[in-house]
Design an enzyme around this catalytic site. Structure first.
Site, mmCIF file in Angstrom:
data_model
loop_
_atom_site.group_PDB
_atom_site.id
_atom_site.type_symbol
_atom_site.label_atom_id
_atom_site.label_comp_id
_atom_site.label_asym_id
_atom_site.label_seq_id
_atom_site.Cartn_x
_atom_site.Cartn_y
_atom_site.Cartn_z
ATOM 1 N N LYS A 128 -22.910 -14.669 6.014
ATOM 2 C CA LYS A 128 -21.740 -15.382 6.549
ATOM 3 C C LYS A 128 -21.272 -16.469 5.592
ATOM 4 C CE LYS A 128 -22.853 -14.464 11.365
ATOM 5 N NZ LYS A 128 -23.196 -15.010 12.689
ATOM 6 N N CYS A 187 -21.188 -18.534 24.567
ATOM 7 C CA CYS A 187 -21.128 -17.191 23.976
ATOM 8 C C CYS A 187 -20.807 -16.164 25.061
ATOM 9 C CB CYS A 187 -22.454 -16.860 23.313
ATOM 10 S SG CYS A 187 -23.756 -16.549 24.524
ATOM 11 N N CYS A 239 -25.204 -17.762 19.170
ATOM 12 C CA CYS A 239 -23.838 -17.329 18.831
ATOM 13 C C CYS A 239 -22.767 -18.405 19.077
ATOM 14 C CB CYS A 239 -23.491 -16.051 19.587
ATOM 15 S SG CYS A 239 -24.553 -14.667 19.137
ATOM 16 N N CYS A 256 -29.050 -16.698 25.025
ATOM 17 C CA CYS A 256 -30.344 -16.444 24.391
ATOM 18 C C CYS A 256 -30.433 -17.296 23.121
ATOM 19 C CB CYS A 256 -30.518 -14.944 24.087
ATOM 20 S SG CYS A 256 -29.797 -14.413 22.526
ATOM 21 N N ARG A 313 -14.686 -5.484 16.967
ATOM 22 C CA ARG A 313 -14.414 -6.824 16.415
ATOM 23 C C ARG A 313 -13.480 -6.713 15.213
ATOM 24 N NH1 ARG A 313 -19.864 -9.693 14.923
ATOM 25 N NH2 ARG A 313 -20.064 -10.030 17.162
ATOM 26 N N LYS A 358 -27.134 -9.770 7.973
ATOM 27 C CA LYS A 358 -25.750 -10.270 7.961
ATOM 28 C C LYS A 358 -25.616 -11.431 6.978
ATOM 29 C CE LYS A 358 -26.191 -11.113 12.437
ATOM 30 N NZ LYS A 358 -25.978 -11.531 13.826
ATOM 31 N N ARG A 375 -19.490 -11.107 6.521
ATOM 32 C CA ARG A 375 -18.720 -11.044 7.781
ATOM 33 C C ARG A 375 -17.372 -11.747 7.619
ATOM 34 N NH1 ARG A 375 -22.008 -10.176 12.280
ATOM 35 N NH2 ARG A 375 -23.755 -8.846 11.726
ATOM 36 N N CYS A 427 -23.580 -8.319 26.503
ATOM 37 C CA CYS A 427 -24.521 -8.527 25.399
ATOM 38 C C CYS A 427 -25.909 -8.014 25.776
ATOM 39 C CB CYS A 427 -24.603 -9.999 25.019
ATOM 40 S SG CYS A 427 -25.783 -10.238 23.692
HETATM 41 FE FE1 SRM Z 1 -23.671 -13.338 17.510
HETATM 42 C C1 SRM Z 1 -25.839 -10.761 17.883
HETATM 43 C C2 SRM Z 1 -21.734 -12.128 19.925
HETATM 44 C C3 SRM Z 1 -21.256 -15.466 16.548
HETATM 45 C C4 SRM Z 1 -25.973 -15.120 15.727
HETATM 46 N N1 SRM Z 1 -23.756 -11.691 18.665
HETATM 47 C C5 SRM Z 1 -24.694 -10.720 18.632
HETATM 48 C C6 SRM Z 1 -24.296 -9.530 19.500
HETATM 49 C C7 SRM Z 1 -23.548 -8.559 18.645
HETATM 50 C C8 SRM Z 1 -25.440 -8.838 20.256
HETATM 51 C C9 SRM Z 1 -26.073 -7.650 19.588
HETATM 52 O O1 SRM Z 1 -26.611 -7.762 18.472
HETATM 53 O O2 SRM Z 1 -26.040 -6.576 20.190
HETATM 54 C C10 SRM Z 1 -23.373 -10.260 20.501
HETATM 55 C C11 SRM Z 1 -22.316 -9.400 21.160
HETATM 56 C C12 SRM Z 1 -21.980 -9.937 22.521
HETATM 57 C C13 SRM Z 1 -20.810 -9.277 23.122
HETATM 58 O O3 SRM Z 1 -20.980 -8.577 24.150
HETATM 59 O O4 SRM Z 1 -19.700 -9.440 22.644
HETATM 60 C C14 SRM Z 1 -22.896 -11.416 19.660
HETATM 61 N N2 SRM Z 1 -21.798 -13.645 18.048
HETATM 62 C C15 SRM Z 1 -21.202 -13.112 19.143
HETATM 63 C C16 SRM Z 1 -19.863 -13.762 19.414
HETATM 64 C C17 SRM Z 1 -18.830 -12.808 19.976
HETATM 65 C C18 SRM Z 1 -20.090 -14.956 20.350
HETATM 66 C C19 SRM Z 1 -18.843 -15.542 20.965
HETATM 67 O O5 SRM Z 1 -18.875 -15.692 22.192
HETATM 68 O O6 SRM Z 1 -17.899 -15.845 20.268
HETATM 69 C C20 SRM Z 1 -19.553 -14.311 18.000
HETATM 70 C C21 SRM Z 1 -18.830 -13.312 17.146
HETATM 71 C C22 SRM Z 1 -18.559 -13.886 15.796
HETATM 72 C C23 SRM Z 1 -17.711 -13.037 14.913
HETATM 73 O O7 SRM Z 1 -16.511 -12.973 15.176
HETATM 74 O O8 SRM Z 1 -18.216 -12.475 13.955
HETATM 75 C C24 SRM Z 1 -20.956 -14.501 17.471
HETATM 76 N N3 SRM Z 1 -23.595 -14.948 16.266
HETATM 77 C C25 SRM Z 1 -22.523 -15.765 16.114
HETATM 78 C C26 SRM Z 1 -22.917 -16.990 15.479
HETATM 79 C C27 SRM Z 1 -22.010 -18.189 15.188
HETATM 80 C C28 SRM Z 1 -21.544 -18.246 13.779
HETATM 81 O O9 SRM Z 1 -21.666 -17.287 13.026
HETATM 82 O O10 SRM Z 1 -21.029 -19.289 13.406
HETATM 83 C C29 SRM Z 1 -24.287 -16.893 15.274
HETATM 84 C C30 SRM Z 1 -25.193 -18.024 14.726
HETATM 85 C C31 SRM Z 1 -25.051 -18.232 13.269
HETATM 86 C C32 SRM Z 1 -25.957 -17.318 12.531
HETATM 87 O O11 SRM Z 1 -25.552 -16.208 12.230
HETATM 88 O O12 SRM Z 1 -27.095 -17.710 12.298
HETATM 89 C C33 SRM Z 1 -24.694 -15.605 15.757
HETATM 90 N N4 SRM Z 1 -25.562 -12.983 16.871
HETATM 91 C C34 SRM Z 1 -26.354 -13.872 16.201
HETATM 92 C C35 SRM Z 1 -27.670 -13.300 16.056
HETATM 93 C C36 SRM Z 1 -28.881 -13.949 15.340
HETATM 94 C C37 SRM Z 1 -28.895 -13.615 13.894
HETATM 95 C C38 SRM Z 1 -30.162 -14.024 13.208
HETATM 96 O O13 SRM Z 1 -30.094 -14.626 12.141
HETATM 97 O O14 SRM Z 1 -31.243 -13.718 13.720
HETATM 98 C C39 SRM Z 1 -27.631 -12.043 16.697
HETATM 99 C C40 SRM Z 1 -28.795 -11.049 16.832
HETATM 100 C C41 SRM Z 1 -29.031 -10.259 15.610
HETATM 101 O O15 SRM Z 1 -28.242 -10.213 14.672
HETATM 102 O O16 SRM Z 1 -30.084 -9.611 15.586
HETATM 103 C C42 SRM Z 1 -26.308 -11.881 17.198
HETATM 104 FE FE1 SF4 Z 2 -25.737 -12.449 23.176
HETATM 105 FE FE2 SF4 Z 2 -27.546 -14.280 22.632
HETATM 106 FE FE3 SF4 Z 2 -25.387 -14.079 21.126
HETATM 107 FE FE4 SF4 Z 2 -25.144 -15.018 23.544
HETATM 108 S S1 SF4 Z 2 -26.352 -15.976 21.887
HETATM 109 S S2 SF4 Z 2 -23.848 -13.441 22.629
HETATM 110 S S3 SF4 Z 2 -26.674 -13.881 24.648
HETATM 111 S S4 SF4 Z 2 -26.956 -12.560 21.286
#
Ligand code: SRM
Ligand code: SF4
Length: 576
Positions: free
Chosen positions: A211, A432, A481, A477, A76, A209, A145, A438
């Protein structure tokens, strides 16, 4: 003082023992027996902007052949405000082709991810990025981030000034480690470790994390209230007065567990002046660093620290650490949360074309040769590239005399028709990544959403709603995201082929939706939507959005996840 921190989580111990994020990467990379890395390095590699993944579609086949999983890295980039030069875009295009699946994935946080990078290709990829002035440092892990900033300069003549804040925040909050340089770029080892002393992150980094986003009203295109720390620009008479500062946004929840919830950020107050604003941002981070939960990562985000300690505490502690008062929040108004597709001109006469990119996936497919078209645009050197939080792309800063060249390329590749022809629903939808990369996905998202929309669009036409800009989002899930809880219609995966249907979020990102029906399959989703759209069409008031109608009609009495978006809405606990 810092919550329940007697039993530090294993990740905390790994971070502290990591020697400024060096871990055992040298060993991990040298091990040719596996495509993966040492276990403890899994947590650390994130701080370098990568995740170890495997192709979930091929797990069974590999297991049957007694092969290890097909491991690869997701990488990323760090792109503050989503901005990249045409030269950098060309590098990205070429690296994606040579070292990854070839798809450039625009994320919901304005940046690009590459998938499927094999271990042997990681260093060449990062070196090529570095040569182009690009980095992946701290795009994942327990650090600040990618910093978001409203995407479209057309929205405000103050865009550049505000974008500078985003860049400054990103720079000041980078971890002070030489490890990235040493490990991935074969840089010289740092002898004087004093130079790595990190007053912000120390040796433990953030509890989770962190943000940050900056929105420029009236557009909330970055979903600012979903961030741990949200800055909302206050503009009066075309002058930047300062920022409302809000804390505690986050979109993740856990199915069936009310202790894990999505929450919109709560406005603490107003700050003005660049140094004071940057100081306030920094000190919000230090408070979260010191008080966030370090034993249970599920409740370690700032939103939980905010609710545990109360906003009064946060405000007073922030004022104490900053040494100045956080003023009363100023009024502002969001009116939209969307990207403005097609051609737009800014106050300086420069042109912008916003391209619709389905679920942020830049590739050539049977629908459109988007990847080839964008390479040709980049090769002209006449347009910058800005990725949006709605997973789209703005070609920008185009001079009047160059517009025809860009237009010709977009026409020839049918990008303009592709953008124009996408339905209002599709243009406002997001999904997402989910399967196949993922590891947390319970259901499909980006691979399935387009197919589902093929079936939802006829329903909208049936009810005469095809021009309504309803915001619909899907995730595989409950981690959220694609920010599904902030959508008018959210579909959140519960199992393969099953989704919770959430409805009633507003159009501007200031009210979360609520659970309407649990674990529906496709037929059930379509039946429910048919009913919901029909009722909305016949009973809505003039100008009432689907989300507002749904909230009033079906969900008013359903308990909320945490949604308080202003200081006064929260029942303030006594300061401690
Ligand atoms: Fe996310 C984890 C993809 C934005 C909340 N997210 C992941 C992971 C890395 C899975 C993992 O932990 O192994 C996913 C990778 C999937 C893949 O194969 O690429 C993933 N997140 C993404 C992306 C690529 C979704 C997309 O389709 O665009 C976004 C990348 C953003 C970036 O460039 O940095 C992405 N993730 C978000 C957002 C949206 C936002 O930030 O506005 C959220 C919700 C906002 C937030 O943070 O609360 C988000 N991602 C999570 C979470 C839950 C965090 C938590 O507070 O519990 C996880 C799981 C974790 O961290 O344990 C997670
Ligand atoms: Fe993976 Fe869940 Fe984030 Fe979708 S919402 S990219 S399934 S961690």
């Amino acid at each position: 003082m810092a919550g329940n921190n007697d039993n530090l989580s294993s990740t905390e111990r790994i971070k502290m023992a990591s020697d400024s994020l060096r871990g055992t990467f040298v060993e991990s990379l040298a091990n040719e027996i596996t495509g993966s890395i040492n276990e403890d390095d899994y947590a650390l590699v994130r701080f370098h902007g990568m995740y170890v993944q495997d192709d979930r579609d091929r797990r069974d086949e590999r297991a049957a052949k007694k092969l290890e999983r097909l491991y690869s890295f997701m990488i990323r980039l760090r792109l503050t405000g989503g901005v990249i030069s045409p030269e950098q875009y060309i590098t990205l295009h070429n690296i994606a082709g040579e070292n990854s699946t070839g798809v450039l994935k625009i994320t919901t946080r304005q940046t690009i991810q590459l998938h499927g990078v094999l271990k042997s290709k990681v260093k060449p990829t990062l070196k090529a990025f570095n040569q182009a002035g690009l980095t992946t440092l701290a795009t994942c892990g327990d650090v600040n981030r990618n910093v978001l900033c409203s995407s479209h300069p057309k929205q405000s003549p103050l865009h550049t000034e505000i974008y500078d804040y985003a860049k400054e925040i990103a720079t000041r909050m980078l971890p002070k480690t030489n490890a990235y340089y040493e490990i991935w770029l074969d840089g010289e080892k740092l002898l004087d470790k004093e130079l790595e002393k990190d007053p912000l992150y120390q040796n433990r980094y953030m509890p989770r994390k962190f943000k940050v986003g900056i929105a420029i009203p009236p557009n909330n295109d970055i979903d600012v209230l979903g961030n741990d720390l949200a800055l909302i620009a206050i503009i009066e008479n075309n002058e930047l007065k300062g920022f409302n500062i809000a804390i505690g946004g986050g979109m993740s929840a856990t199915h069936g567990n009310p202790d894990h919830y999505a929450r919109l950020a709560s406005v603490l107050g107003f700050v003005s002046g660049k140094e004071k604003t940057l100081k306030a941002v920094y000190e919000v981070a230090t408070i979260q660093r010191d008080y966030g939960n370090r034993s249970d990562r599920k409740v370690a985000r700032l939103k939980y620290t905010a609710d545990r300690l109360g906003l009064q505490f946060w405000k007073e502690e922030l004022e104490r650490r900053c040494g100045f008062e956080i003023e009363e929040a100023r009024p502002y108004q969001f009116e939209s949360r969307k990207d403005f597709y097609g051609w737009e001109q800014d106050h300086e006469g420069l042109w912008y074309f916003t391209v619709y990119v389905e679920n942020g996936r830049i590739l050539d497919d049977e629908k459109v040769a988007l990847k080839s078209a964008l390479l040709e645009v980049a090769e002209t050197g006449k347009a910058t590239f800005t990725f949006t939080c709605n997973q789209n792309l703005i070609l920008g800063n185009i001079q009047q005399q160059d517009k025809a060249v860009i237009q010709e390329i977009l026409d020839r590749y049918k990008i303009i028709t592709h953008t124009d022809n996408a339905s209002a629903l599709r243009k406002n939808a997001m999904a997402c990544v989910a399967l196949n990369t993922c590891p947390l996905a319970l259901a499909e998202a980006q691979r399935y959403m387009p197919l589902l929309l093929d079936k939802v669009e006829p329903l909208l036409i049936k009810h005469g709603l095809e021009t309504d800009e309803i915001i619909m989002r899907m995730t595989g899930c409950p981690n959220g995201c694609a920010r599904p809880y902030a959508a008018e219609i959210g579909l959140v995966g519960t199992a393969v082929g099953k989704y919770n249907l959430q409805i009633g979020g507003d159009r501007i990102g200031e009210r979360l939706n609520k659970l309407y029906k649990e674990s529906l399959n496709e037929d059930e989703i379509l039946t429910e939507l048919d009913y919901l759209f029909g009722t909305y069409r016949s009973e809505r008031k003039d100008g009432e959005t689907f989300g507002d109608f749904a909230h009033k009609k079906w969900l008013n009495s359903v308990p909320l996840m945490r949604t308080a978006s202003s200081f006064s809405e929260i029942n303030l606990p006594k300061s401690t």
